[in-house]
Enzyme design. Structure first.
Site, PDB file in Angstrom:
ATOM      1  N   LYS A 162       0.851  -1.177   0.033  1.00 35.89           N
ATOM      2  CA  LYS A 162       0.066   0.034   0.001  1.00 35.89           C
ATOM      3  C   LYS A 162       0.842   1.273  -0.074  1.00 35.89           C
ATOM      4  CE  LYS A 162       0.822   1.778   3.284  1.00 35.89           C
ATOM      5  NZ  LYS A 162       1.998   2.358   4.304  1.00 35.89           N
ATOM      6  N   TYR A 245      -4.566   4.195   6.152  1.00 40.34           N
ATOM      7  CA  TYR A 245      -5.209   3.373   6.998  1.00 40.34           C
ATOM      8  C   TYR A 245      -6.611   3.856   7.824  1.00 40.34           C
ATOM      9  CZ  TYR A 245      -1.183   0.228   6.877  1.00 40.34           C
ATOM     10  OH  TYR A 245      -0.141  -0.663   6.500  1.00 40.34           O
TER      11      TYR A 245
HETATM   12  P1  NDP Z   1      12.529   1.595   2.442  1.00 37.28           P
HETATM   13  O1  NDP Z   1      12.836   2.624   2.102  1.00 37.28           O
HETATM   14  O2  NDP Z   1      12.734   1.087   3.955  1.00 37.28           O
HETATM   15  O3  NDP Z   1      12.798   0.339   1.645  1.00 37.28           O
HETATM   16  C1  NDP Z   1      12.449   0.537   0.194  1.00 37.28           C
HETATM   17  C2  NDP Z   1      13.347  -0.214  -0.753  1.00 37.28           C
HETATM   18  O4  NDP Z   1      13.131   0.045  -1.974  1.00 37.28           O
HETATM   19  C3  NDP Z   1      15.106   0.212  -0.490  1.00 37.28           C
HETATM   20  O5  NDP Z   1      15.722  -0.252   0.505  1.00 37.28           O
HETATM   21  C4  NDP Z   1      15.283  -0.508  -1.794  1.00 37.28           C
HETATM   22  O6  NDP Z   1      15.629  -1.681  -1.706  1.00 37.28           O
HETATM   23  C5  NDP Z   1      14.259  -0.291  -2.860  1.00 37.28           C
HETATM   24  N1  NDP Z   1      14.513   1.125  -3.803  1.00 37.28           N
HETATM   25  C6  NDP Z   1      14.441   0.892  -5.262  1.00 37.28           C
HETATM   26  N2  NDP Z   1      14.663   2.024  -5.541  1.00 37.28           N
HETATM   27  C7  NDP Z   1      14.610   3.246  -4.768  1.00 37.28           C
HETATM   28  C8  NDP Z   1      14.421   4.352  -4.431  1.00 37.28           C
HETATM   29  N3  NDP Z   1      14.859   5.032  -5.587  1.00 37.28           N
HETATM   30  N4  NDP Z   1      14.420   5.124  -3.387  1.00 37.28           N
HETATM   31  C9  NDP Z   1      14.481   4.259  -2.222  1.00 37.28           C
HETATM   32  N5  NDP Z   1      14.441   2.921  -2.214  1.00 37.28           N
HETATM   33  C10 NDP Z   1      14.498   2.238  -3.384  1.00 37.28           C
HETATM   34  O7  NDP Z   1      10.716   1.632   2.409  1.00 37.28           O
HETATM   35  P2  NDP Z   1       9.735   0.648   3.085  1.00 37.28           P
HETATM   36  O8  NDP Z   1      10.287  -0.832   3.295  1.00 37.28           O
HETATM   37  O9  NDP Z   1       9.145   1.223   4.485  1.00 37.28           O
HETATM   38  O10 NDP Z   1       8.429   0.793   2.308  1.00 37.28           O
HETATM   39  C11 NDP Z   1       8.292   0.154   0.984  1.00 37.28           C
HETATM   40  C12 NDP Z   1       6.694   0.022   0.486  1.00 37.28           C
HETATM   41  O11 NDP Z   1       6.209  -0.704   1.659  1.00 37.28           O
HETATM   42  C13 NDP Z   1       6.206   1.250   0.620  1.00 37.28           C
HETATM   43  O12 NDP Z   1       5.174   1.330  -0.599  1.00 37.28           O
HETATM   44  C14 NDP Z   1       5.233   1.406   1.907  1.00 37.28           C
HETATM   45  O13 NDP Z   1       4.161   2.500   1.717  1.00 37.28           O
HETATM   46  C15 NDP Z   1       5.023   0.039   2.355  1.00 37.28           C
HETATM   47  N6  NDP Z   1       4.912  -0.265   3.686  1.00 37.28           N
HETATM   48  C16 NDP Z   1       3.895  -0.976   3.954  1.00 37.28           C
HETATM   49  C17 NDP Z   1       3.818  -1.413   5.434  1.00 37.28           C
HETATM   50  C18 NDP Z   1       2.583  -2.045   5.938  1.00 37.28           C
HETATM   51  O14 NDP Z   1       2.335  -2.180   7.095  1.00 37.28           O
HETATM   52  N7  NDP Z   1       1.837  -2.592   5.000  1.00 37.28           N
HETATM   53  C19 NDP Z   1       4.788  -0.729   6.469  1.00 37.28           C
HETATM   54  C20 NDP Z   1       5.803  -0.066   5.872  1.00 37.28           C
HETATM   55  C21 NDP Z   1       6.078   0.243   4.545  1.00 37.28           C
HETATM   56  P3  NDP Z   1      17.128  -2.278  -2.566  1.00 37.28           P
HETATM   57  O15 NDP Z   1      18.330  -1.702  -1.683  1.00 37.28           O
HETATM   58  O16 NDP Z   1      16.804  -3.861  -2.080  1.00 37.28           O
HETATM   59  O17 NDP Z   1      17.002  -2.115  -3.738  1.00 37.28           O
END
Ligand code: NDP
Length: 390
Positions: A162, A245
């Site tokens: 989401k 949410y």
């Molecule tokens: P993070 O910033 O922690 O991680 C995102 C990951 O995406 C990065 O670590 C990287 O992984 C990859 N990535 C690729 N391109 C980019 C870029 N340009 N900028 C930043 N990151 C990039 O985010 P979250 O894990 O917190 O969130 C990811 C998704 O999950 C979002 O859509 C968020 O809304 C959702 N989410 C949902 C939750 C829930 O409870 N359902 C809780 C938290 C988040 P890599 O290094 O492996 O390429």
């Protein structure tokens, strides 16, 4: 030889072969019902007594679908990968990452074979990987659309985090891509599998306290950073991230769709930080029957509430939306439900939905509806006018 085949062991072996046929991957899944029907074919010749022939349910229970996580950030690493150690119907089979060090760390930590590790450039080759049935997109919001479509084109079922995307038009393309590929699409709405939130759904939709009159839904975080402050990647501020949410909570507690919205942006106490997106936002959703839902979200204030006030009482969760530790109360007393692993339940349910050939309770269409509502809230905020949601 014949003697050997006419044994229960041989039966179990041939049933196991049947299961491994199913394990061939997603290609085999649409035909699953057909595959499972003729279990009788596997019955040994007459005269051999079976204590417990394998039932369809047992065959399904024996199959675990492979999930590949795309984007190894906070949520994938902190919640989803650990949850995949507890799931019964799916497992962590692969990863897609742009960070070579994470590939190396996850490979060791979760015992992931090299052939199941991808980066964003070679991701499409996942089409040839029979270990991967489901791709789970956990990237910044603006990247969801591209990766869901690429996953569908690679013949994989998809879970998308989401908010589903940053525009309704993107949601439409994602839904169409999965439909064209004959694959299922689900949104990471973990709270639909959480007992306290399920109780809010029950109390509200069954009208246990009569008609709902008002709802208060607040979800805010004290701080944030990174791509969440960049409108191009996030699509907006706290509304996209956590305010969603509140929208979800109002929808599943009433079982209704909002018809109009008014919204007011909060003051920017940190204008340098919140150049691109709102710092906080208050909005009111109007539902059929005159129900009004007052909602708040923020990136500078912790809030966590879902409360419904009805004709004959009230019911509420506080906190309502965290990964664990929900607490619930009604005007008649405290709620008491077991603590569960929401993410494990959510992913297991999707795997089962695929295996059983049934719909997911949290499909792409639900994610699209939320994005539509979020867009209407932003329009109301910008125009300072009541916006109808059609
Ligand atoms: P993070 O910033 O922690 O991680 C995102 C990951 O995406 C990065 O670590 C990287 O992984 C990859 N990535 C690729 N391109 C980019 C870029 N340009 N900028 C930043 N990151 C990039 O985010 P979250 O894990 O917190 O969130 C990811 C998704 O999950 C979002 O859509 C968020 O809304 C959702 N989410 C949902 C939750 C829930 O409870 N359902 C809780 C938290 C988040 P890599 O290094 O492996 O390429």
């Amino acid at each position: 030889m014949v003697q050997f085949r006419n044994t229960r062991r041989a039966f179990i072996r041939s049933a196991t072969q049947k299961i491994s046929l199913l394990a061939l991957g997603s290609q085999a899944i649409p035909a699953l019902a057909e595959e499972l029907e003729p279990v009788e074919e596997l019955l040994p010749p007459e005269g051999i007594l079976l204590e417990q022939p394998l039932a369809k349910e047992q065959i399904i229970a024996a199959k675990k679908l492979g999930i590949a996580l795309v984007g190894l950030g906070g949520y994938a690493g902190g919640q989803l990968a650990p949850a995949l150690q507890e799931t019964e119907h799916c497992y962590l089979a692969g990863i897609v990452t742009g960070t070579p060090q994470k590939a190396a760390d996850w490979k060791t930590k979760y015992n992931i074979p090299d052939k199941n590790i991808y980066n964003y450039e070679n991701f499409d080759q996942i089409i040839d990987n029979k270990d991967i049935d489901i791709v789970y997109v956990v990237l910044p919001n603006a990247m969801h659309c591209e990766y869901v479509i690429r996953a569908a084109k690679a013949g994989k079922h998809v879970i998308c985090e989401k908010p589903m995307a940053i525009t309704v038009e993107e949601c439409d393309r994602m839904i169409a891509a999965c439909k064209d590929a004959g694959k299922m699409l689900s949104i990471g709405y973990r709270l639909h599998f959480e007992p306290y939130n399920q109780e809010m759904m029950r109390l509200g939709t069954k009208k246990i306290f009569g008609e709902i009159k008002t709802i208060e839904a607040h979800d805010g975080m004290g701080d944030t950073n990174g791509w969440r402050l960049d409108k191009k990647l996030a699509g907006g501020g706290p509304l996209m991230d956590v305010g969603i949410y509140c929208v979800q909570g109002c929808r599943y507690t009433t079982g209704l769709e909002p018809i109009a919205v008014t919204a007011v942006e909060g003051p920017k106490t940190k204008p340098e930080k919140f150049k691109d997106v709102e710092e906080s936002l208050d909005w009111t959703l109007e539902f059929p029957g005159g129900i009004k839902a007052h909602c708040k979200t923020s990136y500078t204030k912790n809030m966590n509430l879902l409360q419904a006030n009805a004709e004959k009482g009230w019911f509420k969760l506080s906190p309502a939306y965290p990964y664990r530790g929900q607490q619930g109360e009604t005007s008649e007393g405290k709620m008491n439900f077991p603590s569960v692993n929401q993410q494990a339940r959510q992913m297991d349910d999707f795997a089962l939905a695929i295996l059983e050939g049934r719909a997911t309770p949290v499909p792409g269409e639900m994610g699209r509806q939320d994005v539509k509502i979020l867009q209407a809230i932003y329009k109301a905020m910008e125009t300072k006018k009541r916006v109808e949601i059609v």
